[in-house]
Design a protein around this motif. Structure first.
Motif, short mmCIF file in Angstrom:
data_model
loop_
_atom_site.label_atom_id
_atom_site.label_comp_id
_atom_site.label_asym_id
_atom_site.label_seq_id
_atom_site.Cartn_x
_atom_site.Cartn_y
_atom_site.Cartn_z
N ARG A 167 17.46 -34.33 -19.03
CA ARG A 167 18.21 -34.27 -20.28
C ARG A 167 18.79 -32.88 -20.51
NH1 ARG A 167 17.77 -38.70 -24.21
NH2 ARG A 167 19.91 -38.06 -23.83
N ASP A 168 18.10 -31.87 -20.01
CA ASP A 168 18.63 -30.51 -20.14
C ASP A 168 20.03 -30.40 -19.54
OD1 ASP A 168 15.82 -28.18 -19.82
OD2 ASP A 168 16.67 -29.33 -21.49
N LEU A 169 20.22 -31.09 -18.43
CA LEU A 169 21.51 -31.01 -17.75
C LEU A 169 22.62 -31.55 -18.65
CD1 LEU A 169 21.92 -29.94 -14.95
CD2 LEU A 169 22.00 -32.26 -14.09
N ILE A 170 22.32 -32.65 -19.32
CA ILE A 170 23.31 -33.22 -20.22
C ILE A 170 23.54 -32.28 -21.41
CG2 ILE A 170 23.82 -35.19 -21.70
CD1 ILE A 170 22.48 -36.96 -19.80
N ASP A 171 22.45 -31.70 -21.91
CA ASP A 171 22.61 -30.73 -23.01
C ASP A 171 23.47 -29.56 -22.57
OD1 ASP A 171 19.27 -31.11 -24.42
OD2 ASP A 171 21.15 -32.16 -24.81
N ALA A 172 23.20 -29.06 -21.37
CA ALA A 172 23.99 -27.92 -20.89
C ALA A 172 25.47 -28.29 -20.83
CB ALA A 172 23.49 -27.48 -19.52
N ALA A 173 25.73 -29.53 -20.38
CA ALA A 173 27.13 -29.95 -20.29
C ALA A 173 27.75 -30.05 -21.68
CB ALA A 173 27.22 -31.29 -19.57
N LYS A 174 26.94 -30.50 -22.66
CA LYS A 174 27.46 -30.56 -24.03
C LYS A 174 27.81 -29.17 -24.52
CE LYS A 174 24.97 -34.53 -25.83
NZ LYS A 174 23.76 -34.86 -26.56
N VAL A 175 26.88 -28.23 -24.25
CA VAL A 175 27.12 -26.86 -24.67
C VAL A 175 28.36 -26.30 -23.97
CG1 VAL A 175 26.20 -24.52 -24.56
CG2 VAL A 175 24.74 -26.39 -25.27
N ASP A 176 28.55 -26.71 -22.74
CA ASP A 176 29.74 -26.24 -22.01
C ASP A 176 31.02 -26.87 -22.53
OD1 ASP A 176 28.44 -25.73 -18.62
OD2 ASP A 176 28.72 -24.37 -20.32
N GLY A 177 30.87 -27.84 -23.41
CA GLY A 177 32.06 -28.39 -24.04
C GLY A 177 32.56 -29.69 -23.46
N CYS A 178 31.74 -30.38 -22.67
CA CYS A 178 32.19 -31.63 -22.07
C CYS A 178 32.21 -32.76 -23.08
CB CYS A 178 31.24 -32.06 -20.95
SG CYS A 178 31.32 -31.01 -19.51
N SER A 179 33.25 -33.57 -23.00
CA SER A 179 33.27 -34.80 -23.79
C SER A 179 32.29 -35.77 -23.12
CB SER A 179 34.67 -35.40 -23.77
OG SER A 179 34.97 -35.85 -22.46
N PRO A 180 31.84 -36.78 -23.85
CA PRO A 180 30.88 -37.73 -23.25
C PRO A 180 31.35 -38.29 -21.92
CG PRO A 180 31.05 -38.15 -25.59
CD PRO A 180 32.06 -37.08 -25.28
#
Lengths: 277, 336, 351
Positions: A167-180
């Motif tokens: 889940r951290d990986l998905i969080d990191a991607a969110k923080v990086d600004g990725c759309s779903p």
């Protein structure tokens, strides 16, 4: 003497296994050989266990009784279209179940799992009804489209996601600004390749060997797939069995070749879920 | 890279009106549903909704070739017809017969062979045998049935020829000479032999699959267990029976369940082996699914077919439930 | 750089309330540590600040503007995760530049920014390697590079050093400190290690059970802990809590052989049974044996530069720091002096 006695179990085990091998392999050898003989030769006494010389004649005969290459292409295109779309859409849905908690998720997931246990006997009529109602009878579309986002595939891919994406990986991607969708496409997809490969194998084999679907959906001979075409020439008067054997053999060649190279993956993929459970 | 030189806005002051705030929340809630929408749409369109429709259809009379408006309400007539049709009962009998006769041997063969492969062979040789035994599973049932169709052929089919050759071998002839008189054995055109012939093809096709499952099961039994048993004085047979076998119960449960559900719906093998001739002589090769296909697509009575499909579903559900009831607890928990 | 403020922040997971009405203000460029025992809610608070979790009620403001509805990218924060969360299928360079790619920056400029960050963090030779080919410390630096290259309004650190071994941890701590001195970005740093907090932070926020216990500079927290929990949490080795009796006149009796007179009568404690809080470093061993607090040595732990002596005093056991490395042995009687003005008196703990 005693060593011979001790070896008997091993010898008999190997003898048994080899006998099993022969029984298993014989039909394949048979169909390959018989594809090179004419019908009368096949049924002669004794049958010819050598490569015959009617290969070319059988080939021409085959093209006579069915548009073989067209049919082969049909099988191929349906299988490829179905496999590619399944890989994409199953993983997309799997991601939805994996990355989100939402109201009703458990219900939908439960329904999905339950639907996997419904026997096909019950679903072919509904399937036929819908296909007819939508006006897509006698199309290839009806053969690969409905199975695109199927419960088995979604379940398989989601299972894999839970063990290989943190889940951290998905969080990191969110923080990086990725759309779903970007998270799904750029971060998750590259990391679930093994599951996608497994799914692709299972889907392709299922689509290539599918018979019942084409049987109830297709009616124009030039739209037939291999399974349907071969069966349809079974009951012709004076069926040219040499040609039919050749056609049958050719229809099995792609999967047999793939198996020769990828037996481990194919076995694992086709028994996935079975072995785990 | 830092502070003052950059035209770096720190926080974008995005003004959120209540309306846009609600819109944002709404999109957030919608996103997961968007992801699973392909499945939901296909499921509703091709499975859920038409499932209900098929219940409705079972009370109608409808020729599928005609338009949708030609449906005619007939109440329970379809169900009555199904239940009074001797072919329906024949097909149920055949189905159960085939399910057992083609199902049980698969496991009786697969279990010991899997055990031997796991115990007696290194993984390289093991994979060779396992993979070869698995090949029938990946090939199309239609193709395979066509091949056996020629093998089973009555007069000069290869099987009969081999049997004749075998029966005429020097010593064997004394015991098996009678085979000559039984010739030509009509594997696919005599009522007694159709079902066993079909059963053999099914066994041939699926034993390899079960072999893989059982091999995986036996591989989970650690060597230590066998060593402990040896120290306790167990013979190889006892090791197999008392140690290995109980350990694979969950696998056996799963494999048998799949066999049951699968074999109750055999269609392609009987269909091709009887060359689509309504189940062969005396309908001996008619299975339930085959019967369903006949009613719906050859006799064009879709309503009746829908009724039959529901009856069959209930039948399968009952059989599966009974199986679960008797074997479920042990099967699902195993006894570790 | 931005100021961060939370107002009346509450968070519940279902029926369980994990954050109770929190208020906090972080200045521009400040390095704030969130510390507390496991389960105190510090990580949850951080995730709410990041925008990865929604508060049940309350407001989050950055630079005075409410950001409750903004996602992490819009809040312009960067986060460093405990597990680094590097994308396994991308190289270190691609990991660092990923967020720039998302925001549509041109390739050439991305390369420039990535190189700048790599320079600061000494990652230049590693940019083409995948995370699996990097050591723990290197991965951590890539994770920081990813945050650095964003030029964010704030850094959020979620226990970034917990997965490293002790030596590496100290080294990375220094690097983080140096980095902060250089870039001066507002930083919020979650850790359970109070030494990390003490060495890195401008101010420390101590949390327990979802509530803020105290906010202050490291020295404030050390010298004037607001309550017993803070007193016992800050300082290593931890403060001793010795059962004692307090008289109305301000006399503190630890045991029959350990009595001292406090310089001032403690305001908020009633006379009677109390717990005396004395830091190990505020004891001194009196070699002559005449000091007022008498006890018995239980054990000695040498740490190289100092010995940690465990001494039984009355009903309690205290840890004493001995910088002089006196030749003491277990079982010996020992006499201790104490810095009287540094003693904190607390009501006895209810179990």
């Amino acid at each position: 003497m005693s060593t011979l006695r001790a070896k008997i179990p091993t010898y008999s085990m190997h003898a048994m296994l080899i006998f099993g091998l022969i029984v298993t392999v014989f039909p394949f050898v048979w169909v390959a050989l018989m594809g090179t003989h004419s019908r009368s030769e096949i049924y002669s006494v004794p049958p010819p266990f050598y490569v015959g010389d009617d290969l070319l004649a059988n080939y021409e005969k085959l093209l006579d009784i069915m548009p073989f290459w067209q049919v082969l292409w049909n099988s191929l295109s349906i299988s490829i279209l179905g496999t590619v779309s399944a890989v994409f859409f199953c993983s997309l849905c799997a991601y939805g179940f994996f990355a989100y908690d939402f109201r009703g998720k458990n219900i939908v997931f439960g329904i999905m799992v339950a639907s996997m246990m419904v026997p096909p006997v019950l679903t072919i009529i509904p399937f036929f009804l819908t296909v007819k109602f939508l006006g897509i009878l006698d199309t290839h579309f009806a053969l690969w489209f409905p199975g695109m986002a199927n419960a088995f595939g979604i379940f398989l891919v989601r299972q894999y996601m839970t063990t290989s994406i943190s889940r951290d990986l998905i969080d990191a991607a969110k923080v990086d600004g990725c759309s779903p969708f970007r998270i799904y496409w750029s971060v998750v997809l590259p990391l679930i390749k093994p599951a996608l490969a497994t799914l692709a194998i299972v889907m392709f084999i299922g689509l290539w060997n599918n018979f019942l679907g084409p049987l109830i959906v297709l009616s124009s001979p030039d739209k037939f797939v291999l399974t349907l075409a071969l069966r349809s020439v079974q009951s012709l008067a004076n069926s040219p069995w040499g040609a039919i054997m050749l056609g049958t053999f050719l229809s099995m060649v792609p999967l047999l070749l793939a198996f020769a190279f990828f037996s481990k993956q194919m076995i694992a993929g086709l028994t996935a879920g079975a072995v785990k459970g | 890279m830092h502070p003052s030189e950059e035209t770096q806005t720190t926080t974008p002051t995005v003004l959120h009106s209540p309306a846009s705030r609600r819109r944002r929340q709404w999109i957030k809630k919608l996103t997961p549903w968007l992801f699973i929408s392909p499945y939901l749409i296909l499921f509703v369109v091709f499975t859920a909704f038409p499932l209900g429709w098929s219940v409705y259809l079972s009370f109608q009379e409808w020729n599928p070739v005609a338009g949708l408006s030609s449906m005619e309400y007939v109440g329970l007539k379809n169900y009555e017809l199904a239940v009074t049709d001797p072919w329906f009962w024949k097909s149920l009998y055949n189905t159960v017969w085939l399910a057992i006769v083609s199902g049980v041997p698969q496991h009786l063969i697969a279990i010991p062979v899997a055990y031997l492969l796991v115990i007696g062979l290194k993984s390289g040789a093991r994979h060779f045998y396992t993979a070869t035994f698995f090949v029938p599973y990946i090939t199309s049932t239609v193709a395979v049935s066509l091949i056996f169709y020629t093998i089973y052929s009555g007069n000069t089919g290869i099987l009969n020829q081999v049997l004749v050759w075998f029966a005429n071998l020097p010593v064997i002839n004394y015991f098996f000479g009678w085979i000559n008189d039984a010739m030509p054995i009509r594997w696919l055109s005599s009522t007694d032999l159709i079902k066993p012939s079909i059963a053999f093809v099914v066994i041939w096709k699926y034993t390899g699959f079960n072999l893989v499952i059982y091999s995986a099961g036996f591989l989970t039994v650690s060597k230590d267990m066998y060593d402990a048993a040896k120290v306790d004085g167990c013979t190889p047979w006892q090791q197999f029976w008392h140690i290995a076998l109980p350990m694979i119960r969950p696998f056996a449960f799963f494999a048998v369940t799949m066999s049951i559900i699968g074999n109750l719906q055999l269609f392609e093998e009987p269909f091709v082996l009887t060359a689509g001739q309504s189940g062969g002589v005396g309908q001996s090769g008619l299975t339930a699914s085959y019967y369903l296909y006949l009613v719906g697509w050859e006799w064009l009575e879709m309503g009746a077919a829908a009724a039959i499909s529901w009856v069959l579903f209930i039948f399968i559900a009952i059989v599966t439930s009974v199986h679960f009831y008797f074997n479920g607890r042990k099967g699902l928990e195993g006894d570790r | 750089m931005a100021t961060i403020e939370i107002k009346n922040l509450t968070k519940s997971f279902g029926a369980a309330k994990v954050l109770h009405d929190l208020n906090l203000q972080v200045e521009e460029g400040e390095f704030v540590a969130l510390v507390g025992p496991s389960g105190c809610g510090k990580s949850t608070l951080l995730r709410i600040l990041a925008g990865l979790e929604e508060p049940t009620s309350g407001d989050i403001l950055m630079d005075g503007a409410e950001v409750n509805d903004l996602n992490p990218k819009e809040r312009n924060i960067a986060m460093v995760f405990q597990s680094y969360a590097l994308y396994p299928h991308m190289t270190a360079g691609q990991n660092i530049g990923f967020n720039l790619r998302i925001s549509g920056m041109k390739k050439a400029q991305i390369a420039e920014e990535v190189n700048k960050a790599a320079d600061i963090l000494d990652l230049k030779p590693l940019l083409d390697r995948k995370p699996s080919q990097l050591s723990g410390g290197q991965r951590q630096r890539v994770a920081m590079g990813r945050a650095l290259v964003r030029n964010p309004a704030a850094f959020l650190f979620d226990e970034p050093l917990s997965n490293l071994d002790a030596k590496l941890r100290v080294q990375m701590r220094d690097e983080i400190k140096t980095l902060h001195t250089k870039v001066k970005t507002t930083s919020i740093y979650v850790t359970h290690d109070q030494i990390e907090a003490m060495t890195l932070a401008d101010r420390i926020v101590i949390m327990k059970d979802g509530r803020i216990q105290q906010v202050g500079s490291p020295s404030e927290l050390y010298t004037n802990p607001a309550n017993r929990f803070v007193a016992g949490f800050i300082g290593s080795p931890a403060m001793n809590f010795l059962p004692a009796e307090l008289t109305a006149s301000g006399a503190l009796k630890l045991s029959e052989t350990a009595q001292i007179m406090l310089p001032a009568i403690p305001m908020d404690v009633v006379a009677g049974k109390v717990d005396a809080g004395i830091r190990p470093e505020h004891f001194t061993i009196d070699p002559t044996g005449t000091a007022p607090i008498k006890g018995e040595v239980i054990s000695i732990e040498p740490t190289g530069a100092q010995n940690l002596i465990r001494v039984r005093i009355g009903a309690g056991v205290a840890t004493v720091i001995d910088n002089a490395l006196l030749p003491i042995t277990a079982g010996e009687p020992v006499a201790l002096n104490v810095a009287l003005e540094k003693i904190k008196v607390y009501p006895p703990e209810e179990s």
